[in-house]
Scaffold this active site. Sequence first.
Site, PDB file in Angstrom:
ATOM      1  N   LYS A  43       2.268  -3.430   7.332  1.00  0.00           N
ATOM      2  CA  LYS A  43       2.717  -2.836   5.797  1.00  0.00           C
ATOM      3  C   LYS A  43       3.720  -3.509   5.213  1.00  0.00           C
ATOM      4  CE  LYS A  43       0.167  -4.438   3.485  1.00  0.00           C
ATOM      5  NZ  LYS A  43      -0.265  -6.269   2.525  1.00  0.00           N
ATOM      6  N   TYR A  99      -1.801  -0.818  11.156  1.00  0.00           N
ATOM      7  CA  TYR A  99      -1.685  -1.460   9.982  1.00  0.00           C
ATOM      8  C   TYR A  99      -0.698  -1.213   9.005  1.00  0.00           C
ATOM      9  CZ  TYR A  99      -3.231  -1.950   4.774  1.00  0.00           C
ATOM     10  OH  TYR A  99      -2.997  -1.982   3.040  1.00  0.00           O
ATOM     11  N   THR A 128       1.064  -1.239  -0.076  1.00  0.00           N
ATOM     12  CA  THR A 128       0.033  -0.106   0.045  1.00  0.00           C
ATOM     13  C   THR A 128       0.300   1.387   0.083  1.00  0.00           C
ATOM     14  OG1 THR A 128      -1.162   1.006   1.104  1.00  0.00           O
ATOM     15  CG2 THR A 128      -0.005  -0.676   2.712  1.00  0.00           C
ATOM     16  N   ASP A 129       0.313   1.903  -0.557  1.00  0.00           N
ATOM     17  CA  ASP A 129       0.794   4.130  -0.750  1.00  0.00           C
ATOM     18  C   ASP A 129       1.090   4.168   1.356  1.00  0.00           C
ATOM     19  OD1 ASP A 129      -1.802   4.555  -0.262  1.00  0.00           O
ATOM     20  OD2 ASP A 129      -1.711   5.934  -1.755  1.00  0.00           O
ATOM     21  N   GLU A 130       0.493   3.143   1.990  1.00  0.00           N
ATOM     22  CA  GLU A 130      -0.079   4.434   2.997  1.00  0.00           C
ATOM     23  C   GLU A 130       1.749   3.401   4.342  1.00  0.00           C
ATOM     24  OE1 GLU A 130      -3.024   3.584   5.492  1.00  0.00           O
ATOM     25  OE2 GLU A 130      -4.229   2.832   3.491  1.00  0.00           O
TER      26      GLU A 130
HETATM   27  P1  NAD Z   1      -9.515  -8.201   1.952  1.00  0.00           P
HETATM   28  O1  NAD Z   1      -9.015  -7.832   3.392  1.00  0.00           O
HETATM   29  O2  NAD Z   1     -10.279  -7.344   1.463  1.00  0.00           O
HETATM   30  O3  NAD Z   1      -8.621  -9.669   1.663  1.00  0.00           O
HETATM   31  C1  NAD Z   1      -7.591  -9.948   2.541  1.00  0.00           C
HETATM   32  C2  NAD Z   1      -8.030 -11.212   2.728  1.00  0.00           C
HETATM   33  O4  NAD Z   1      -7.483 -11.724   3.745  1.00  0.00           O
HETATM   34  C3  NAD Z   1      -9.452 -12.290   3.366  1.00  0.00           C
HETATM   35  O5  NAD Z   1      -9.767 -12.977   2.524  1.00  0.00           O
HETATM   36  C4  NAD Z   1      -9.204 -13.044   4.469  1.00  0.00           C
HETATM   37  O6  NAD Z   1      -9.642 -14.101   4.665  1.00  0.00           O
HETATM   38  C5  NAD Z   1      -7.208 -13.382   3.824  1.00  0.00           C
HETATM   39  N1  NAD Z   1      -6.456 -13.174   5.190  1.00  0.00           N
HETATM   40  C6  NAD Z   1      -6.078 -12.493   6.160  1.00  0.00           C
HETATM   41  N2  NAD Z   1      -5.568 -13.287   7.202  1.00  0.00           N
HETATM   42  C7  NAD Z   1      -5.386 -14.435   6.199  1.00  0.00           C
HETATM   43  C8  NAD Z   1      -4.091 -15.483   6.940  1.00  0.00           C
HETATM   44  N3  NAD Z   1      -3.784 -15.223   8.690  1.00  0.00           N
HETATM   45  N4  NAD Z   1      -4.282 -16.383   6.440  1.00  0.00           N
HETATM   46  C9  NAD Z   1      -5.200 -16.803   5.125  1.00  0.00           C
HETATM   47  N5  NAD Z   1      -5.374 -16.093   4.874  1.00  0.00           N
HETATM   48  C10 NAD Z   1      -5.731 -14.246   5.650  1.00  0.00           C
HETATM   49  O7  NAD Z   1      -8.575  -7.149   1.507  1.00  0.00           O
HETATM   50  P2  NAD Z   1      -7.984  -6.527  -0.026  1.00  0.00           P
HETATM   51  O8  NAD Z   1      -8.806  -5.005   0.183  1.00  0.00           O
HETATM   52  O9  NAD Z   1      -8.163  -7.216  -1.191  1.00  0.00           O
HETATM   53  O10 NAD Z   1      -6.176  -6.177   0.437  1.00  0.00           O
HETATM   54  C11 NAD Z   1      -5.434  -7.287  -0.175  1.00  0.00           C
HETATM   55  C12 NAD Z   1      -4.024  -6.409   0.137  1.00  0.00           C
HETATM   56  O11 NAD Z   1      -4.270  -5.424  -0.890  1.00  0.00           O
HETATM   57  C13 NAD Z   1      -3.203  -6.679   1.231  1.00  0.00           C
HETATM   58  O12 NAD Z   1      -2.326  -6.968   1.534  1.00  0.00           O
HETATM   59  C14 NAD Z   1      -3.483  -4.762   1.376  1.00  0.00           C
HETATM   60  O13 NAD Z   1      -2.523  -4.548   2.134  1.00  0.00           O
HETATM   61  C15 NAD Z   1      -3.597  -4.229   0.204  1.00  0.00           C
HETATM   62  N6  NAD Z   1      -3.857  -2.976  -0.479  1.00  0.00           N
HETATM   63  C16 NAD Z   1      -5.310  -2.867  -0.328  1.00  0.00           C
HETATM   64  C17 NAD Z   1      -5.508  -1.293  -0.909  1.00  0.00           C
HETATM   65  C18 NAD Z   1      -7.297  -1.222  -0.660  1.00  0.00           C
HETATM   66  O14 NAD Z   1      -8.221   0.289  -0.717  1.00  0.00           O
HETATM   67  N7  NAD Z   1      -8.127  -2.300  -0.850  1.00  0.00           N
HETATM   68  C19 NAD Z   1      -4.848  -0.250  -0.820  1.00  0.00           C
HETATM   69  C20 NAD Z   1      -3.607  -0.594  -1.046  1.00  0.00           C
HETATM   70  C21 NAD Z   1      -3.108  -2.225  -0.902  1.00  0.00           C
HETATM   71  P1  TYD Z   2     -10.732   3.907   4.249  1.00  0.00           P
HETATM   72  O1  TYD Z   2     -11.577   3.165   3.028  1.00  0.00           O
HETATM   73  O2  TYD Z   2     -11.258   2.706   6.050  1.00  0.00           O
HETATM   74  O3  TYD Z   2      -9.170   3.596   3.854  1.00  0.00           O
HETATM   75  P2  TYD Z   2      -7.999   3.520   4.436  1.00  0.00           P
HETATM   76  O4  TYD Z   2      -8.323   4.412   5.797  1.00  0.00           O
HETATM   77  O5  TYD Z   2      -7.441   2.791   3.750  1.00  0.00           O
HETATM   78  O6  TYD Z   2      -7.561   4.784   2.950  1.00  0.00           O
HETATM   79  O7  TYD Z   2     -10.914   5.678   4.353  1.00  0.00           O
HETATM   80  C1  TYD Z   2     -10.117   6.062   3.257  1.00  0.00           C
HETATM   81  C2  TYD Z   2     -10.642   7.840   3.979  1.00  0.00           C
HETATM   82  O8  TYD Z   2     -12.347   8.072   3.868  1.00  0.00           O
HETATM   83  C3  TYD Z   2     -10.178   7.969   4.700  1.00  0.00           C
HETATM   84  O9  TYD Z   2      -9.320   9.477   4.914  1.00  0.00           O
HETATM   85  C4  TYD Z   2     -10.614   7.931   6.624  1.00  0.00           C
HETATM   86  C5  TYD Z   2     -12.485   8.298   5.131  1.00  0.00           C
HETATM   87  N1  TYD Z   2     -13.039   7.359   5.996  1.00  0.00           N
HETATM   88  C6  TYD Z   2     -14.252   7.932   6.656  1.00  0.00           C
HETATM   89  O10 TYD Z   2     -14.405   9.210   6.386  1.00  0.00           O
HETATM   90  N2  TYD Z   2     -15.744   7.943   6.674  1.00  0.00           N
HETATM   91  C7  TYD Z   2     -15.645   6.316   7.344  1.00  0.00           C
HETATM   92  O11 TYD Z   2     -16.815   5.930   7.355  1.00  0.00           O
HETATM   93  C8  TYD Z   2     -14.393   5.789   6.744  1.00  0.00           C
HETATM   94  C9  TYD Z   2     -14.496   3.597   7.377  1.00  0.00           C
HETATM   95  C10 TYD Z   2     -13.920   6.185   6.401  1.00  0.00           C
END
Ligand code: NAD
Ligand code: TYD
Length: 356
Positions: A160, A156, A131-133
């Site tokens: 990461k 988080y 992630t960019d975070e």
């Molecule tokens: P998600 O929470 O929707 O899915 C995570 C999956 O991992 C789930 O299916 C869960 O059951 C599985 N999991 C969790 N713990 C586990 C373990 N110990 N063993 C096996 N499986 C396990 O997450 P996502 O949004 O699909 O994100 C996927 C990846 O992308 C993550 O690594 C996250 O850090 C990264 N990412 C997500 C975002 C975003 O905006 N969602 C942005 C940047 C990077």
């Molecule tokens: P989120 O979807 O939780 O992703 P991330 O924290 O990984 O960026 O949140 C996106 C942005 O929206 C973040 O600045 C937090 C804000 N946010 C709200 O304002 N209200 C909400 O209910 C949630 C879940 C997030």
Amino acid sequence: MKNLLVTGGCGFIGSNFIRHLFYETGFSGRLINVDKLTYAGNLENLSALAAAYPDRYVFVPADICDADAMAEVFDTYAVDTVCHFAAESHVDRSIVEPDAFIRTNIIGTHRLLECARARIDRIELFHHVSTDEVYGSLGAEGYFSETTAFDPSSPYAASKAASDHLVSACHRTYGLPITISNCSNNYGAYQFPEKLIPLVILNALAGKPLPVYGEGKNVRDWLYVTDHCRAIWQIMTSGKRGRTYNIGGHAEKTNIDVVTLICDLLDAMLPPPEGINSRRELITFVTDRPGHDLRYAIDFSRITKELCWEPTESFETGLKKTIEWYLDNTGWVERIRSGEYLKWIGQNYDYRLAGN
Ligand code: NAD
Ligand code: TYD
């Protein structure tokens, strides 16, 4: 890539990625999906694909922190390539209960790397999705590049960042062929409704308050999930080993702009819920998230120059598609929210029948 291990394939991005591979690319190998099925993992996300590809798709319910189970997966399926998504992924949860984040995101990544290291001769690639975070927060100006120093704010992001470092270290120390991608906020179909966009869509449909943290001025860059999946596959097939690639959506928005746009798009599609004239009336400013990063923005020129990747979806078109998906999939939403899908697993899916 004859035997590709995908971790976390039942989550939001992982399930989109697996569908992308089978339906949109020339991937012809076997894919082994290891997922522990936490609250965020849902077998239903891939049920049609599992039925369509019984010989090339295998699901293994397992925890990436379980060293023995992971070694068994690597050996049973002769894994030669890894794409690692599995993680605890929600910042708010990490603030309340960080333990699972440390365990899965750091220890789990380490376990997978150890499995890969022990079989280094046959590993073609370990791709790590991040992630960019990890870069922390920007002020009003500037962009994160691949050389920006890590400065994570939340548990988080810190977990990461640690996992990214472990993956890089395995390349430098042991020569493991790796790539890493750091991307911005994803949105699209199948996202668990705890993240901002699906939460706001569903609350706005139900006439519930739309919680906006602080003043809603925090900025996120939004990446449509299928653009992200395309980027990951491009990196895996053509990216330079040992390299990190940033992936952005070219769609910086304040949170209040995102929430307002969702309200307006929904109002144009459906009448507002009873008692209000516009869904904007549901917007509710709430206490800010502690350690809330002000702004994320990505310089993704490396992947554009080296791998000819660019996002294709604008925020407006991607958001409209996302809203339509949630409108068309109310059953999925209901099952997620009621816990029904856990029963669904028991009734419709027998792990022992998954091909191997
Ligand atoms: P998600 O929470 O929707 O899915 C995570 C999956 O991992 C789930 O299916 C869960 O059951 C599985 N999991 C969790 N713990 C586990 C373990 N110990 N063993 C096996 N499986 C396990 O997450 P996502 O949004 O699909 O994100 C996927 C990846 O992308 C993550 O690594 C996250 O850090 C990264 N990412 C997500 C975002 C975003 O905006 N969602 C942005 C940047 C990077
Ligand atoms: P989120 O979807 O939780 O992703 P991330 O924290 O990984 O960026 O949140 C996106 C942005 O929206 C973040 O600045 C937090 C804000 N946010 C709200 O304002 N209200 C909400 O209910 C949630 C879940 C997030």
